[in-house]
Design an enzyme around this catalytic site. Structure first.
Site, PDB file in Angstrom:
ATOM      1  N   ASP A 123       0.605  -1.201  -0.447  1.00 29.38           N
ATOM      2  CA  ASP A 123      -0.256   0.064  -0.495  1.00 29.38           C
ATOM      3  C   ASP A 123       1.205   1.158   0.189  1.00 29.38           C
ATOM      4  O   ASP A 123       2.136   0.896   0.155  1.00 29.38           O
ATOM      5  CB  ASP A 123      -0.761  -0.335   2.071  1.00 29.38           C
ATOM      6  CG  ASP A 123      -1.771  -1.385   1.674  1.00 29.38           C
ATOM      7  OD1 ASP A 123      -2.393  -1.355   0.289  1.00 29.38           O
ATOM      8  OD2 ASP A 123      -2.821  -1.198   2.244  1.00 29.38           O
ATOM      9  N   ASP A 145       1.084   4.304   1.442  1.00 28.85           N
ATOM     10  CA  ASP A 145       0.684   5.055   3.294  1.00 28.85           C
ATOM     11  C   ASP A 145       1.109   6.595   3.038  1.00 28.85           C
ATOM     12  O   ASP A 145       2.106   7.002   2.671  1.00 28.85           O
ATOM     13  CB  ASP A 145       1.031   4.181   5.001  1.00 28.85           C
ATOM     14  CG  ASP A 145       0.467   2.685   4.099  1.00 28.85           C
ATOM     15  OD1 ASP A 145      -0.695   2.870   4.758  1.00 28.85           O
ATOM     16  OD2 ASP A 145       1.714   1.847   4.315  1.00 28.85           O
TER      17      ASP A 145
END
Length: 207
Positions: free
Chosen positions: A137, A139
Site C-alpha cells: 500500500d 501510506d
C-alpha cells in the site's frame, strides 16, 4: 528537536531502547540490520521519545521508548517527498508504489498541503532497507491543521481509488489522526487516533 508522529529516526545504539517488556530477538536483529525507528502516537515524557520498531513481517511491531540523545538523524515524511528518492531507487521497476509516486506528487501539488510518505514505502526511502513489497500500500500522512471540506476529501479519496494500488491516507489534525476514507464517507462520527487512544468524535478538529 521537534518530533511529530511518523518521523523516522536513525538510532545510535540498540541498547538505548527503553521498554518495560523484554525486547524480542527479532527487534534486535531488525535494528542491527537497519537502525531505524518511527515516532509513534503516544505522550512524550522528559526527552523520552515513544518509538515503534518494525520487523520483517506485518505482525512484527514493537512499541518502546528512546532517549533523544540516542537519535543520530531525523527524516520526516515530507522530506521523503521533496527528495523524491523513488526516482533513483534500484527497486523502481519492482515496487508499484514507486512507479506512481510522480503522479501522486503532481496531483497533490495542486493543494497547499504539507504531506508525506509513511509505512513500508516511507521506511524504505528513509533507511534504504528493502521493506516494501511489489504490491505494498501507499501510506500517506497529510498535515491538516485546519478543517478539510468533506467535498474535497471525497474528491481526493475518489482519485485515490482510481490508482492501481491501495492508498491509505491519514489526515493529521491538531488532536490526532483520522483516515481520509472514513472522513470522506461519514457525515457523523469518525474514529480519531489520539495519543491517549482511539476516540469516536463528531469533529476531528475539535478538542
Amino acid at each position: 528537536m521537534e518530533l511529530l508522529v511518523h518521523d523516522l529516526l536513525q538510532i545510535r545504539h540498540i541498547e538505548g531502547i527503553i521498554s518495560n517488556e523484554k525486547v524480542p530477538q527479532w527487534v534486535r536483529e531488525s535494528l542491527f540490520h537497519s537502525p531505524w525507528v518511527v515516532v509513534r502516537r503516544a505522550p512524550l515524557q522528559d526527552g523520552i521519545i515513544p518509538i515503534g520498531v518494525r520487523g520483517e513481517h506485518r505482525n512484527q511491531r514493537f512499541g518502546a521508548y528512546l532517549p533523544s540523545s540516542e537519535v543520530v538523524m531525523k527524516v520526516t515524511p515530507e522530506q521523503l517527498v521533496s527528495q523524491a528518492g523513488w526516482r533513483t531507487s534500484a527497486r523502481l521497476h519492482t515496487i508499484r508504489a514507486f512507479q506512481i509516486l510522480d503522479i501522486v506528487s503532481s496531483y497533490y501539488g495542486r493543494y497547499d498541503w504539507s504531506w508525506g510518505l509513511t509505512g513500508s514505502i516511507g521506511f524504505e526511502l528513509a533507511s534504504s532497507t528493502p521493506t516494501a513489497r511489489p504490491d505494498s500500500d501507499l501510506d500517506i500522512v497529510i498535515r491538516m491543521p485546519q478543517p478539510l471540506a468533506r467535498e474535497t476529501a471525497r474528491t481526493l479519496h475518489d482519485w485515490h481509488t482510481q490508482l492501481p494500488i491501495r492508498v491509505d491516507a491519514q489526515l493529521e489534525t491538531p488532536f490526532g489522526a483520522v483516515a481520509l476514507a472514513e472522513y470522506a464517507r461519514h457525515e457523523k462520527q469518525v474514529l480519531l487516533r489520539t495519543s491517549s487512544g482511539p476516540k469516536l468524535v463528531n469533529n476531528p478538529w475539535s478538542p
